[in-house]
Design a protein around this motif. Structure first.
Motif, PDB file in Angstrom:
ATOM      1  N   THR A 141      38.066  34.425  40.617  1.00 18.01           N
ATOM      2  CA  THR A 141      38.491  35.176  41.956  1.00 18.01           C
ATOM      3  C   THR A 141      37.469  35.219  42.798  1.00 18.01           C
ATOM      4  O   THR A 141      36.223  35.065  42.439  1.00 18.01           O
ATOM      5  CB  THR A 141      39.231  36.577  41.759  1.00 18.01           C
ATOM      6  OG1 THR A 141      38.226  37.247  41.179  1.00 18.01           O
ATOM      7  CG2 THR A 141      40.495  36.344  40.710  1.00 18.01           C
ATOM      8  N   GLU A 177      39.808  36.751  51.567  1.00 20.57           N
ATOM      9  CA  GLU A 177      39.116  37.607  50.859  1.00 20.57           C
ATOM     10  C   GLU A 177      37.422  36.865  50.723  1.00 20.57           C
ATOM     11  O   GLU A 177      36.642  38.040  50.637  1.00 20.57           O
ATOM     12  CB  GLU A 177      39.618  37.596  49.390  1.00 20.57           C
ATOM     13  CG  GLU A 177      40.833  38.351  49.376  1.00 20.57           C
ATOM     14  CD  GLU A 177      41.693  38.388  48.083  1.00 20.57           C
ATOM     15  OE1 GLU A 177      42.582  38.884  47.843  1.00 20.57           O
ATOM     16  OE2 GLU A 177      41.220  37.896  46.903  1.00 20.57           O
ATOM     17  N   CYS A 209      47.845  30.183  46.695  1.00 17.31           N
ATOM     18  CA  CYS A 209      46.745  31.444  46.800  1.00 17.31           C
ATOM     19  C   CYS A 209      45.587  31.350  47.752  1.00 17.31           C
ATOM     20  O   CYS A 209      45.024  32.148  48.158  1.00 17.31           O
ATOM     21  CB  CYS A 209      45.886  31.556  45.402  1.00 17.31           C
ATOM     22  SG  CYS A 209      46.915  32.025  44.073  1.00 17.31           S
ATOM     23  N   ASN A 256      42.035  37.797  44.358  1.00 17.11           N
ATOM     24  CA  ASN A 256      41.580  39.141  43.724  1.00 17.11           C
ATOM     25  C   ASN A 256      42.808  39.724  42.911  1.00 17.11           C
ATOM     26  O   ASN A 256      42.675  40.336  41.732  1.00 17.11           O
ATOM     27  CB  ASN A 256      40.917  40.068  44.590  1.00 17.11           C
ATOM     28  CG  ASN A 256      39.570  39.651  44.890  1.00 17.11           C
ATOM     29  OD1 ASN A 256      38.882  39.109  44.133  1.00 17.11           O
ATOM     30  ND2 ASN A 256      38.965  40.220  45.970  1.00 17.11           N
ATOM     31  N   ALA A 257      43.882  39.703  43.582  1.00 15.11           N
ATOM     32  CA  ALA A 257      45.083  40.487  42.894  1.00 15.11           C
ATOM     33  C   ALA A 257      45.532  39.860  41.653  1.00 15.11           C
ATOM     34  O   ALA A 257      46.223  40.171  40.621  1.00 15.11           O
ATOM     35  CB  ALA A 257      46.200  40.344  43.976  1.00 15.11           C
ATOM     36  N   GLN A 258      45.187  38.557  41.469  1.00 15.79           N
ATOM     37  CA  GLN A 258      45.522  37.734  40.174  1.00 15.79           C
ATOM     38  C   GLN A 258      44.373  37.575  39.273  1.00 15.79           C
ATOM     39  O   GLN A 258      44.147  36.811  38.463  1.00 15.79           O
ATOM     40  CB  GLN A 258      45.949  36.407  40.545  1.00 15.79           C
ATOM     41  CG  GLN A 258      47.463  36.259  41.200  1.00 15.79           C
ATOM     42  CD  GLN A 258      47.194  35.987  42.661  1.00 15.79           C
ATOM     43  OE1 GLN A 258      46.484  35.224  43.205  1.00 15.79           O
ATOM     44  NE2 GLN A 258      48.211  36.830  43.178  1.00 15.79           N
ATOM     45  N   GLN A 259      43.453  38.790  39.341  1.00 16.87           N
ATOM     46  CA  GLN A 259      42.246  38.719  38.450  1.00 16.87           C
ATOM     47  C   GLN A 259      42.788  38.725  36.925  1.00 16.87           C
ATOM     48  O   GLN A 259      42.002  38.028  35.908  1.00 16.87           O
ATOM     49  CB  GLN A 259      41.444  40.108  38.510  1.00 16.87           C
ATOM     50  CG  GLN A 259      40.186  40.190  37.784  1.00 16.87           C
ATOM     51  CD  GLN A 259      39.114  39.205  37.950  1.00 16.87           C
ATOM     52  OE1 GLN A 259      38.761  38.922  39.367  1.00 16.87           O
ATOM     53  NE2 GLN A 259      38.890  38.205  37.094  1.00 16.87           N
ATOM     54  N   GLN A 298      45.260  33.617  51.058  1.00 14.67           N
ATOM     55  CA  GLN A 298      44.646  35.019  50.545  1.00 14.67           C
ATOM     56  C   GLN A 298      43.132  34.880  49.942  1.00 14.67           C
ATOM     57  O   GLN A 298      42.464  35.660  50.577  1.00 14.67           O
ATOM     58  CB  GLN A 298      45.426  35.430  49.348  1.00 14.67           C
ATOM     59  CG  GLN A 298      45.134  36.873  48.839  1.00 14.67           C
ATOM     60  CD  GLN A 298      45.487  37.852  49.945  1.00 14.67           C
ATOM     61  OE1 GLN A 298      46.351  37.561  50.739  1.00 14.67           O
ATOM     62  NE2 GLN A 298      44.588  39.027  50.034  1.00 14.67           N
TER      63      GLN A 298
END
Ligand SMILES: [Zn+2]
Ligand SMILES: [Zn+2]
Length: 253
Positions: free
Chosen positions: A200, A233, A226, A187-190, A229
């Protein structure tokens, strides 16, 4: 039908690696990221390959595979892809620089490959299966595939960002049992998912809600750095019937 995740790994305890290939009932394949890494005996069983698009993780071993299974007979691999993918392969891969131009060489008596164009909405019958292509939302023209036999249908959605049309199309299939859908980034790399047209976990969840069917969901295409993570998530989403596509695993539908 039996779908095997082929990613170059022989271990069934890992998440699908980033060389993307699926083999159905031994002879039908989708994408060629890792097909050329299978045991030669398994490569030779393949009759037909459908490509989603020309990005390397989906075609990396196609040149090797075509070479590996070549025989000086009229028999050869049949390759389906959209016209954009075929153009890219012709220009950038089979151009006598990266690999011999097997498209041109196939004009002779013993072809290396039979190239066939498939576009959005077209259906091809292969043995006891019907394969229908549908457009998804990626940085280049990309196809997902719906595969049906007498008992079930599954969807291999390929690389995509959010796309309502996919789910409007798939919702019309009563026998749809499973959807293989990508999550590339956490999600942080949306922002990265947006510019590269991927999903994501939060985007994946939004897509699942658009399908008007109860199905099993399989997360595919996680970028290796990723993956941990993404797994955390996805678990937090508490989405029912959601699984991770695993290396070398075979799924029965
Ligand atoms: Zn891609
Ligand atoms: Zn990809």
């Amino acid at each position: 039908m039996r779908l095997t995740i082929v990613d170059g790994s022989e271990s069934a305890s890992r998440y699908q690696a980033n060389l993307i290939s699926y083999v159905l009932d031994g002879d039908l394949a989708f994408d060629a990221g890792a097909l050329g890494l299978m045991p030669l005996v398994d490569q030779k069983k393949l009759s037909t390959i459908f490509l989603s698009h020309s990005h390397t993780d989906h075609i990396a071993t196609l040149p090797l595979l075509i070479d590996n299974v070549y025989t000086p007979t009229p028999e050869c691999i049949r390759l389906y892809a959209n016209s954009a993918t075929i153009d890219d392969l012709r220009q950038h891969v089979f151009n006598d620089h990266i690999w011999p131009d097997v498209f041109r060489l196939s004009g002779h008596t013993s072809p290396f490959v039979e190239v066939c164009t498939i576009e959005h909405g077209q259906t091809v019958v292969v043995g006891n299966k019907r394969v229908t292509a549908f457009d998804v939302q990626h940085t280049i023209p990309t196809l997902g595939y719906l595969v049906e036999d007498d008992t079930a249908a599954i969807a291999l959605v390929a690389d995509t960002a959010a796309c309502d049309a996919i789910w409007e199309f798939l919702s019309t299939f009563e026998r749809l049992r499973a959807v293989f859908l990508e999550i590339s980034f956490a999600n942080a790399q949306q922002w990265l998912a947006d510019v590269s047209q991927h999903l994501t976990p939060q985007g994946f969840l939004a897509e699942t809600k658009k399908l008007q069917r109860e199905v099993d969901w399989y997360v595919t295409h996680m970028k290796p750095n990723c993956a941990a993570q993404i797994v955390a998530e996805v678990a937090a989403l508490e989405l029912p019937r959601c699984h991770f596509a695993m290396s070398a695993q075979t799924y029965e539908f």
